[in-house]
Write an enzyme that holds these catalytic residues in place. Structure first.
Site, PDB file in Angstrom:
ATOM      1  N   LYS A  79       0.853  -1.194   0.000  1.00 54.96           N
ATOM      2  CA  LYS A  79       0.000   0.000   0.000  1.00 54.96           C
ATOM      3  C   LYS A  79       0.887   1.241   0.000  1.00 54.96           C
ATOM      4  O   LYS A  79       1.887   1.293   0.738  1.00 54.96           O
ATOM      5  CB  LYS A  79      -0.892  -0.027   1.247  1.00 54.96           C
ATOM      6  CG  LYS A  79      -1.916   1.085   1.319  1.00 54.96           C
ATOM      7  CD  LYS A  79      -2.796   0.929   2.553  1.00 54.96           C
ATOM      8  CE  LYS A  79      -3.875   1.968   2.649  1.00 54.96           C
ATOM      9  NZ  LYS A  79      -4.711   1.805   3.857  1.00 54.96           N
ATOM     10  N   SER A 154      -9.608   1.666   2.926  1.00 52.84           N
ATOM     11  CA  SER A 154      -8.779   2.414   2.011  1.00 52.84           C
ATOM     12  C   SER A 154      -7.718   1.570   1.292  1.00 52.84           C
ATOM     13  O   SER A 154      -7.136   2.029   0.312  1.00 52.84           O
ATOM     14  CB  SER A 154      -8.081   3.542   2.762  1.00 52.84           C
ATOM     15  OG  SER A 154      -7.238   3.005   3.771  1.00 52.84           O
ATOM     16  N   SER A 178      -9.611  -0.596   7.241  1.00 54.90           N
ATOM     17  CA  SER A 178      -9.085  -0.518   5.873  1.00 54.90           C
ATOM     18  C   SER A 178      -8.345  -1.737   5.348  1.00 54.90           C
ATOM     19  O   SER A 178      -8.009  -1.780   4.170  1.00 54.90           O
ATOM     20  CB  SER A 178      -8.181   0.699   5.742  1.00 54.90           C
ATOM     21  OG  SER A 178      -8.976   1.831   5.566  1.00 54.90           O
TER      22      SER A 178
HETATM   23  N1  GLN Z   1     -12.955   4.111   6.436  1.00 53.29           N
HETATM   24  C1  GLN Z   1     -12.364   4.541   7.665  1.00 53.29           C
HETATM   25  C2  GLN Z   1     -11.943   5.979   7.515  1.00 53.29           C
HETATM   26  O1  GLN Z   1     -12.191   6.530   6.481  1.00 53.29           O
HETATM   27  C3  GLN Z   1     -11.201   3.670   8.025  1.00 53.29           C
HETATM   28  C4  GLN Z   1     -10.002   3.939   7.202  1.00 53.29           C
HETATM   29  C5  GLN Z   1      -8.800   3.150   7.603  1.00 53.29           C
HETATM   30  O2  GLN Z   1      -8.895   2.126   8.271  1.00 53.29           O
HETATM   31  N2  GLN Z   1      -7.655   3.635   7.192  1.00 53.29           N
HETATM   32  O3  GLN Z   1     -11.377   6.562   8.395  1.00 53.29           O
END
Ligand code: GLN
Length: 496
Positions: A79, A154, A178
Site C-alpha cells: 500500500k 482504504s 481498511s
Molecule cells: N474508512 C475509515 C476511515 O475513512 C477507516 C479507514 C482506515 O482504516 N484507514 O477513516
C-alpha cells in the site's frame, strides 16, 4: 493455470522442490498485471526490473542448494502509505507526488530479509481516509468481481491486486477497517494485528493511536506466513511491543473444540444486508459443527463507536497532516505571495476534499473550549468500548461478526454522502478503538456473485487464536471458493 494464480505457500513449495523458478513466477505475475491492471487500476508504481532481478537471485540460491528464507520468491504489493526507499510513496495524495523516501519502513526490511519480492505500490484512499478507494488523487481502483463496483478501502488497491492474481499477497493498513473491509469486498483474507504487534516505523501516520499494518492474502495460511515475518518488536517504534512472535502456522493445525465464541447482538442491526446475515448464520453453523460453543453476547457501547472514531481519528489526523506545508515534502504551489499564502495554496491545491473535511473536523475538536467537550469525551467513551470487549473476553475466546454490512457497492453510490460511507466500517471501527486483533475471511457469495466476509475478533495479542479459528473455518467451509472473472463493465464494452 498460470503461476500467478498459486497461493504464496504453494509457490514457495514448488520453488523449493525445483519444479518452478522464482523468475517464471514473476513473469506470470507481470503478464497478469499487463493484462488486467488497465481495468482494475490497483497499482500506482510497478517495480518490474528490480523484481525480476531479485527473482534471479532467489533462483541462484536454489541452484546452489542454499537454505531459502521463509518467503523466498513471494510477490508482495505494498500500500502506497508505507515508505519504500527509492520508490515514490504518495499516500494516494497530490501533496506527496514526487516524494521518494530515503529509508524503508521496518516491515519492508523484514519482508526483504525473508526473501519476498516487492513488485509495486498500490492505490488507496488519500491518506487512508475512505472506504472505497474513490478518494485517491490518482483515480479509483475497480473491484475484480464487478468492475462497476468499489473494491472497498482504504487498502482497495492492495486487496484488488491480490483478488485479481496480480500478486500473491499485499500489505494494507487498518485504522478503522481498511484491511478487513476491502478484503471482505474482494473475497480475500485480511488481518488487522493487535496495536503494537507490527512496527509502524515508516508508515505515514493517519491516526497514530489506531493505525496498524497487516497482510491481505488469498488464504489463511499465506496470511499467517506474512504475519510471522512482519510481527515483533522494533526499536524504531516505541509503541511496538516486546513479545515473542508465535508460530502462527503451527497453531492453525489444531482444532477449535475448545473455543467459546460470542456473537455480539449489537452487530445485527437494521441496515445489514439479508444476504450478509444469511451467509453469517450458515458460517456459524460450521463453527458449531467443529465443536465451538456459540452464545450471544452484548457490547453495549457499540453505538458510540462511529462518533468516537470520527473525533479521535480526525483529531489525530489534523495534527499528523500539519507537516505537509510545501516545505519538507512533495508538492508546493507554483504561485504565492508570501510564506503564509504558500502554505495556504499548497494545502488547498494538494489535499482532496475528504482530507480537508477531516482536518477541519479534527482541528475543531481539538480547539480550546471544545477539547473537553469532544476530544476528551471521545477518549473516555473509547475506554468504555474497550471495557466492553475486556468483559466479554473474560468468558469468550473469540467473537464472530460480519465484516461489512453489505457486499461491494457501486462506484459513486456513496461519495456524495459521507455519513453513509462512514457506515461501511461500523463493524470494524470498534476493534481499532479497543486495539485488539481481527481477521476477515470469505464466507460465501451473494446472488449476484459478490464475496461476503466474516470477521473473527480476538483478545490483545491473540492473533494465534483468530488465525486458528479462521483456518479451521476455511478448511471446512462448504461454499466452493471462486475466482473473479474480471469482465469489462457492460456499458464500457458497449462504448468501445
Ligand atoms: N474508512 C475509515 C476511515 O475513512 C477507516 C479507514 C482506515 O482504516 N484507514 O477513516
Amino acid at each position: 493455470m498460470t503461476l500467478n494464480q498459486l497461493t504464496a505457500h504453494e509457490a514457495i513449495n514448488l520453488i523449493k522442490k525445483k519444479r518452478i523458478t522464482a523468475y517464471e513466477i514473476m513473469q506470470d505475475i507481470f503478464s497478469q498485471i499487463d493484462k488486467v491492471d488497465n481495468l482494475i487500476k490497483a497499482f500506482l508504481v510497478i517495480n518490474r526490473e528490480e523484481a525480476l532481478k531479485q527473482a534471479k537471485e532467489i533462483d541462484k540460491k536454489v541452484k546452489n542448494g542454499e537454505k531459502l528464507p521463509p518467503l523466498a520468491g513471494v510477490a508482495v504489493a505494498i500500500k502506497d502509505i508505507i515508505a519504500t526507499r527509492g520508490t515514490e510513496t504518495t499516500c494516494g495524495s497530490k501533496i506527496l507526488k514526487g516524494f521518494i523516501p530515503p529509508y524503508n519502513a521496518t516491515v519492508i526490511n523484514r519482508l526483504r530479509e525473508a526473501g519476498a519480492i516487492i513488485i509495486g505500490k498500490t492505490n488507496m484512499d488519500e491518506f487512508a481516509m475512505g472506504s472505497s478507494t474513490e478518494n485517491s488523487a490518482f483515480g479509483p481502483t475497480y473491484n475484480p468481481w464487478d468492475l462497476e463496483r468499489v473494491p472497498g478501502g482504504s487498502s482497495g488497491g492492495s486487496s484488488a491486486a491480490v483478488a485479481a492474481d496480480e500478486t500473491f499477497v499485499a500489505l494494507g493498513t487498518d485504522t478503522g477497517g481498511s484491511i478487513r473491509q476491502p478484503a471482505s469486498l474482494c473475497g480475500m483474507v485480511g488481518l488487522k494485528p493487535t496495536y503494537g504487534r507490527v512496527s509502524r516505523y515508516g508508515l505515514v501516520a493517519y491516526a497514530s493511536s489506531l493505525d496498524q499494518i497487516g497482510p491481505i492474502a488469498k488464504d489463511v495460511t499465506d496470511c499467517a506466513l506474512v504475519m510471522k515475518v512482519i510481527s515483533g518488536h522494533d526499536n524504531m517504534d516505541s509503541t511496538s511491543v516486546n513479545l515473542e512472535v508465535p508460530d502462527y502456522l503451527k497453531s492453525c493445525q489444531e482444532g477449535i473444540k475448545d473455543l467459546k465464541v460470542g456473537v455480539p447482538k449489537e452487530y445485527f442491526i437494521e441496515g445489514i444486508d439479508p444476504e450478509v446475515k444469511g451467509a453469517l448464520d450458515k458460517a456459524l453453523k460450521i463453527f458449531e459443527k467443529l465443536g465451538a460453543k456459540i452464545e450471544e453476547v452484548s457490547l453495549p457501547h457499540t453505538e458510540y463507536s462511529l462518533p468516537t472514531y470520527y473525533l479521535i481519528a480526525t483529531a489525530e489526523a489534523s495534527s499528523n497532516l500539519a507537516r505537509y506545508d510545501g516545505v519538507q515534502y512533495g508538492y508546493r504551489a507554483e504561485e504565492y505571495e508570501d510564506l503564509s499564502s504558500m502554505y495556504q495554496k499548497t494545502r488547498s491545491e494538494g489535499f482532496g476534499s475528504e482530507v480537508k473535511r477531516r482536518i477541519m473536523l479534527g482541528t475543531y475538536a481539538l480547539s480550546s473550549g471544545y477539547y473537553d467537550a469532544y476530544y476528551l469525551k471521545a477518549q473516555k467513551v473509547r475506554t468504555l468500548i474497550k471495557e466492553d470487549f475486556d468483559k466479554v473476553f473474560n468468558k469468550y475466546d473469540i467473537l464472530i461478526t460480519p465484516t461489512s454490512p453489505t457486499p461491494a457497492f457501486k462506484l459513486n453510490e456513496k461519495v456524495s454522502d459521507p455519513l453513509t460511507m462512514y457506515l461501511s466500517d461500523i463493524y470494524t471501527i470498534p476493534i481499532n478503538l479497543a486495539g485488539i486483533p481481527a481477521i476477515s475471511l470469505n464466507c460465501g457469495y451473494s446472488k449476484s456473485n459478490l464475496p461476503i466476509g466474516l470477521q473473527i475478533i480476538g483478545k490483545h495479542f491473540s492473533e494465534e487464536t483468530i488465525l486458528r479459528a479462521a483456518f479451521n473455518f476455511e478448511q471446512n467451509n462448504d461454499v466452493e471458493k471462486k475466482k473473479p472473472s474480471i469482465k469489462p463493465a457492460k456499458h464500457k464494452e458497449a462504448k468501445k
